[in-house]
Write a protein that holds these residues in place. Structure first.
Motif, PDB file in Angstrom:
ATOM      1  N   PHE A 282       0.794  -0.518   0.229  1.00 43.51           N
ATOM      2  CA  PHE A 282      -0.136   0.438   0.354  1.00 43.51           C
ATOM      3  C   PHE A 282       0.650   0.798  -0.117  1.00 43.51           C
ATOM      4  N   SER A 283       0.622   2.270  -1.208  1.00 40.77           N
ATOM      5  CA  SER A 283       1.755   3.257  -0.712  1.00 40.77           C
ATOM      6  C   SER A 283       0.716   4.496  -1.040  1.00 40.77           C
ATOM      7  N   ASP A 284       0.625   5.211  -0.527  1.00 40.79           N
ATOM      8  CA  ASP A 284       0.035   6.422   0.038  1.00 40.79           C
ATOM      9  C   ASP A 284      -1.635   6.074  -0.717  1.00 40.79           C
ATOM     10  N   LEU A 285      -2.396   4.599  -0.629  1.00 36.16           N
ATOM     11  CA  LEU A 285      -3.147   4.639  -0.339  1.00 36.16           C
ATOM     12  C   LEU A 285      -4.400   5.701   0.110  1.00 36.16           C
ATOM     13  N   ARG A 286      -5.503   6.423  -0.467  1.00 33.04           N
ATOM     14  CA  ARG A 286      -6.168   7.186  -0.222  1.00 33.04           C
ATOM     15  C   ARG A 286      -7.937   6.711   0.520  1.00 33.04           C
TER      16      ARG A 286
END
Length: 381
Positions: free
Chosen positions: A216-220
């Motif tokens: 999860f990479s900077d998941l909004r």
């Protein structure tokens, strides 16, 4: 306790077996193989069960179920696992994702998520374990930081089954810190196709789809994605794990394969060593023990009195049964393997059972952690 569960359950069991015989391909060993047609067969069978009101049998009618008893749902659980889970990954949504959303979700979350689960149309995965937080789940480091009216999630999950095919993830992330690590954890319901989600398969002897890494990479995520209270996810997770650990009726497959062995071997059964046949008989006894422990947990869950130690006791028994029965069956097949199509299918079923039994030691919490849970409960009582 009525071990047969009564006439209605017996009739249901017969109906399910007929459906499996008619609609599941011969030699089916689960949906998660190298052959895409196996997953397609499982998805078709799921929709068939849903159309007949059998997929979420014990769910309330308002959520797409039939309002049946937990014992009828237990029959479904047993027959599906005994026949190599022709529902595919749907058991996760049926057994605990859906019921958890019923109890802790908002009206909008129930409206959005429960009908697709009840219709056999959606696959969920579970974002719990991490490289340094498997059995010690409270040590997880995937974090959600406040960002305006929502959060940004960054971190890694591992051993995530079905992540390559799932549409949604039941994700546990840290939203704050406190004196206890269990505080400050929050559950998010996350679409797997959202920007910032990456899945990397992990090769294993169990075949594709079973093990994956998820990044999860900077998941909004937003407030609408939060299940239950912010920072209150640990209490929900404890409830989830008790349902998950009894949700797979592993004893049912063990018992079916053990009972089939003498039929497959025919006259060669009498040539087996007495010691091996004795171990076979003990395994059948252990199947009954695991079944009764499962029924005890189901009864307590239905009454709202289940404790983590109850599920742990069952989990220890069924994990040992899984592995010991797989060893016995493997020796039986190796000692007196007959020829013919049925015998070949049986050997493949035993091999598949053996592979799954190795993984059961750590799935849903390692057996060592289950022993710790049970020991603490006994010392506290």
């Amino acid at each position: 306790m009525d071990f047969t569960m009564g006439e209605a359950a017996t009739a249901l069991r017969g109906d399910l077996r007929r459906l499996v015989a008619e609609h599941v391909p011969p030699g089916f060993l689960g949906a998660f193989t190298d052959d895409p047609s196996d997953l397609e067969a499982a998805q078709r069978f799921c929709r068939l069960l849903a159309e007949r009101g059998l997929l979420c049998l014990a769910w309330p009618g308002e959520y797409g179920g039939s309002g049946a008893s937990v014992w009828e749902q237990t029959v479904v659980r047993e027959e599906m696992w005994a026949h190599h889970e022709p529902r595919g990954a749907q058991y996760m949504g049926v057994n605990w994702v859906g019921p958890t959303i019923m109890r802790h979700g908002t009206a909008e979350q129930r409206r959005r998520h429960l009908p697709p689960i009840a219709g056999g149309e959606v696959i969920w995965c579970q974002g719990f374990s991490e490289p340094d937080a498997g059995s010690d789940l409270a040590a997880l480091r995937t974090a959600a930081r406040r960002d305006g009216d929502g959060w940004r999630v960054s971190g890694q999950k591992i051993w995530t089954s079905y992540a390559t095919m799932a549409q949604w993830c039941f994700l546990l992330a840290r939203t704050s810190t406190g004196e206890r690590r269990q505080h400050g954890l929050t559950i998010f319901l996350v679409p797997m196709d959202a920007p910032g989600v990456e899945v990397r398969p992990i090769a294993s002897m169990m075949g594709p789809h079973h093990l994956n890494e998820v990044f999860f990479s900077d998941l909004r995520v937003t407030e609408a994605d939060v299940l239950g209270a912010v920072d209150g996810g640990w209490d929900v997770v404890q409830e989830v794990l008790s349902f998950e650990r009894v949700g797979i009726a592993r004893y049912a497959r063990c018992e079916r394969l053990l009972q089939e062995a003498p039929q497959v071997l025919g006259d060669r059964w009498d040539d087996l060593p007495d010691e091996l046949r004795g171990r076979w008989a003990r395994m059948l006894t252990h199947c009954r023990r695991a079944r009764l422990l499962a029924y005890q947990v189901v009864s307590k869950q239905d009454a709202g009195t289940v404790r983590p130690a109850d599920a742990a006791a069952y989990r220890i028994a069924v994990t040992r049964l899984d592995q010991d029965s797989a060893d016995v069956l493997t020796e039986i097949v190796a000692s007196a393997a007959p020829d013919g199509a049925r015998a070949r299918r049986f050997r493949l079923q035993v091999e598949d059972h053996w592979r799954y039994s190795r993984a059961s030691t750590v799935a849903s919490g390692s057996i060592e952690m289950q022993q710790i849970l049970l020991s603490r409960s006994l010392l506290a009582s």
